[in-house]
Enzyme design. Structure first.
Site, PDB file in Angstrom:
ATOM      1  CD  GLU A   1      -2.308  -5.702  -5.445  1.00  0.00           C
ATOM      2  OE1 GLU A   1      -2.409  -4.639  -4.808  1.00  0.00           O
ATOM      3  OE2 GLU A   1      -1.294  -6.000  -6.111  1.00  0.00           O
TER       4      GLU A   1
ATOM      5  CG  PHE B   1       5.550  -6.488   2.090  1.00  0.00           C
ATOM      6  CD1 PHE B   1       5.732  -7.847   1.869  1.00  0.00           C
ATOM      7  CD2 PHE B   1       4.302  -5.944   1.805  1.00  0.00           C
ATOM      8  CE1 PHE B   1       4.693  -8.640   1.389  1.00  0.00           C
ATOM      9  CE2 PHE B   1       3.264  -6.721   1.322  1.00  0.00           C
ATOM     10  CZ  PHE B   1       3.465  -8.077   1.114  1.00  0.00           C
TER      11      PHE B   1
ATOM     12  CE  LYS C   1       9.088   4.519   4.095  1.00  0.00           C
ATOM     13  NZ  LYS C   1       8.496   3.221   4.537  1.00  0.00           N
TER      14      LYS C   1
ATOM     15  CB  SER D   1      -1.023  -0.585  -2.157  1.00  0.00           C
ATOM     16  OG  SER D   1      -0.889   0.524  -1.300  1.00  0.00           O
TER      17      SER D   1
ATOM     18  CB  CYS E   1       3.227  -5.928  -8.624  1.00  0.00           C
ATOM     19  SG  CYS E   1       4.775  -5.825  -9.484  1.00  0.00           S
TER      20      CYS E   1
ATOM     21  CD  GLU F   1       6.071   0.518   7.025  1.00  0.00           C
ATOM     22  OE1 GLU F   1       6.731   0.775   6.005  1.00  0.00           O
ATOM     23  OE2 GLU F   1       4.848   0.686   7.088  1.00  0.00           O
TER      24      GLU F   1
END
Ligand code: NAD
Length: 491
Positions: free
Chosen positions: A390, A158, A182, A235, A290, A185
């Protein structure tokens, strides 16, 4: 994502792309919420099994024609695509902010970095070149050519709705592959819009397809025998799962995972530029990067002044909706993310770290968005959860170390290995750090760096599962396989 049972009917429904056409999905609809207002922004379908199947079939049907299209023609379409992205930059930047919450300035930065990926892919005619040697035996020549793989899949996170999809499909299709994307979402509309522009640029039908959904859709893509390669960014636990599942099915996988990046500050560093750099690195994009600096390791006497200056700088940040003027930090992505970050701040307090700056109440506007200001912990111990896990939010931990050796040991004890930076005026220190640190990307007097697209995004350890990284020459190698041709011509 939120179930769509009580939704307003006039919300836009996000489309899918199959066989070059935008379509409505028959899948169940979920509400996408604007992170700055907590109000519904759109409806996102989770695709049916039949739709995912059609997307793969469409990519497979397009492959023979596309892979034989001369690379110069493929690249020319990407040049047009690049120009269309630039032409629509304002609209795309606003969409990134609406979906993800970044400030407009941050969205602009990520737009530029995404554009650079397309520019890199435009170089496919040169990048795909093979090599050869004549007369390896009497009358015998050998050459190596690079061939595309077939149907490739991209699964994205995201935090960069525009840039991360562009790490993948421009390079894949420039090399002659076809693609099923993909997107996350949580932020899929940016992907649909950029694919729309790619078709406007002249891409033949079916070369890229877009489906939406979560775990089930991903599993279908990972298990389909028609899929040759999977690129994933997200992740670490999911990266590992993707790697294990898809590689067990004989697919190529590059799975980029999470991170816990350290910046080591030496006592001789230039305080002003170091603080500016760490602030941008830690709190840019609300810490949802990240390559965010999540831990500062302050060496020797660097600590006290550094914590004071970082706190001062954090106090001057303005937290609010990313599309408003003067805002320097937008919301985090969702109420769940906000809760998770708050629980990590609680854990830090409980484990005995000292809060030097508390961002839990920060916000300038009164909306229900998912706001959190910059939080800085001092006196953090390497064993604490806030130092190890994280957080993916605007929380910075400061650990004190007595010397460079101890600082490097702290960095290297992390299960992640994405990136690390050192701030110093000493070439010897910089050289030792660069050599000894166990991360795939290293910065010297620069915020934890994300290399430009001509270099690979080179995470190590728990931050990457696979062999060939995204972008750079690694990216080209990932999306091609070599064919070695040995020929003899007899007079
Ligand atoms: P995520 O792992 O939750 O989701 C990433 C993608 O995986 C999404 O498309 C999602 O639908 C799918 N997914 C989620 N759970 C799944 C499951 N159980 N099975 C199969 N698919 C699943 O990540 P996120 O929250 O969207 O993104 C944030 C994470 O991404 C952070 O950990 C961040 O460090 C990482 N990230 C890494 C890089 C990098 O280059 N290494 C870059 C950006 C983000």
């Amino acid at each position: 994502m939120h179930n769509s049972t009580q939704i307003a009917i006039d919300l836009k429904i996000c489309k899918i792309y199959i066989d070059g056409k935008q379509k409505d999905s028959d899948g169940k609809l979920y509400q996408q919420l604007n992170p700055a207002t907590a109000e519904p922004a759109a409806l996102i379908p989770y695709c049916t099994t039949a739709e995912v199947d059609s997307a793969i079939a469409s990519a497979q049907a397009a492959f023979p024609g596309w892979s034989r299209t001369p690379v110069l023609q493929r690249s020319r379409i990407l040049f047009h695509f690049r120009d269309l992205l630039e032409k629509h930059s304002e609209e795309l930047i606003a969409l990134i902010t609406e979906e993800n919450g970044k400030t407009l300035e941050e969205s602009k930065g990520s737009f530029q970095r995404g554009l650079e990926c397309v520019e890199f892919a435009c170089g496919a005619p040169t990048l795909m070149m093979g090599e050869g040697l004549e007369q390896i035996s009497n009358g015998v020549d050998t050459s190596v050519i690079r061939k595309p793989l077939g149907v490739c899949v991209g699964i994205t996170p995201f935090n960069f709705p525009f840039m991360v999809p562009l790490w993948m499909f421009p390079v894949a299709i420039a090399c002659g592959n076809t693609f099923v994307l993909k997107p996350s979402e949580k932020v899929p509309r940016s992907s649909v819009r950029i694919v729309e522009l790619l078709y406007e640029a002249g891409l033949p039908a079916g070369v890229i397809n877009v489906v939406h959904g979560a775990k089930d859709v991903v599993n279908q893509l990972l298990n389909d025998p028609r899929v040759r390669a999977v690129s994933f960014v997200g992740s670490s636990p999911v990266a590992r799962y993707i790697y294990e599942t898809a590689s067990a099915k004989g697919k190529r996988v590059q799975a980029l995972g999470g991170a816990k990046n350290h910046s080591v500050v030496m006592p001789d560093s230039d305080m002003k530029s170091t603080v500016e750099s760490i602030m941008a690195s830690s709190f840019g994009c609300a810490g949802e990067r990240c390559v965010a600096t999540s831990v500062v390791v302050a060496v020797g006497e660097a600590g006290d002044a550094l914590v004071a200056e970082l706190t001062k700088a954090a106090n001057s940040m303005t937290v609010g909706a990313g599309d408003k003027a003067g805002i320097t930090m937008g919301p985090v992505i969702s109420p769940e993310a906000k809760e998770r970050i708050l629980s990590m701040i609680d854990a830090g307090e409980k484990e005995g770290a000292k809060i030097a700056r508390d961002g839990r109440g920060d916000r300038v506007n009164k909306s229900e968005g998912y706001f959190l200001g910059p939080t800085i912990f001092d006196q953090v111990k390497p064993s604490m959860r806030i130092a190890r896990e994280e957080i993916f939010g605007p929380v910075l931990s400061v650990i004190r170390a007595k010397d460079l050796k101890e600082a490097i040991e702290i960095v290297n004890a992390s299960e992640h290995g994405n990136a690390a930076s050192v701030y110093t005026k000493s070439g010897t220190v910089a050289r030792e750090f660069t050599n000894a640190v166990q991360t795939g990307m290293v910065g010297v007097n620069i915020g934890v760096p994300a290399p430009v697209a001509i270099f690979p995004f080179s995470g190590w350890k728990g931050s990457f599962y696979g062999d060939l990284h995204a972008l750079g020459k690694d990216g080209i190698r990932f999306y091609t396989e070599t064919k070695v041709v040995t020929s003899r011509w007899v007079d």
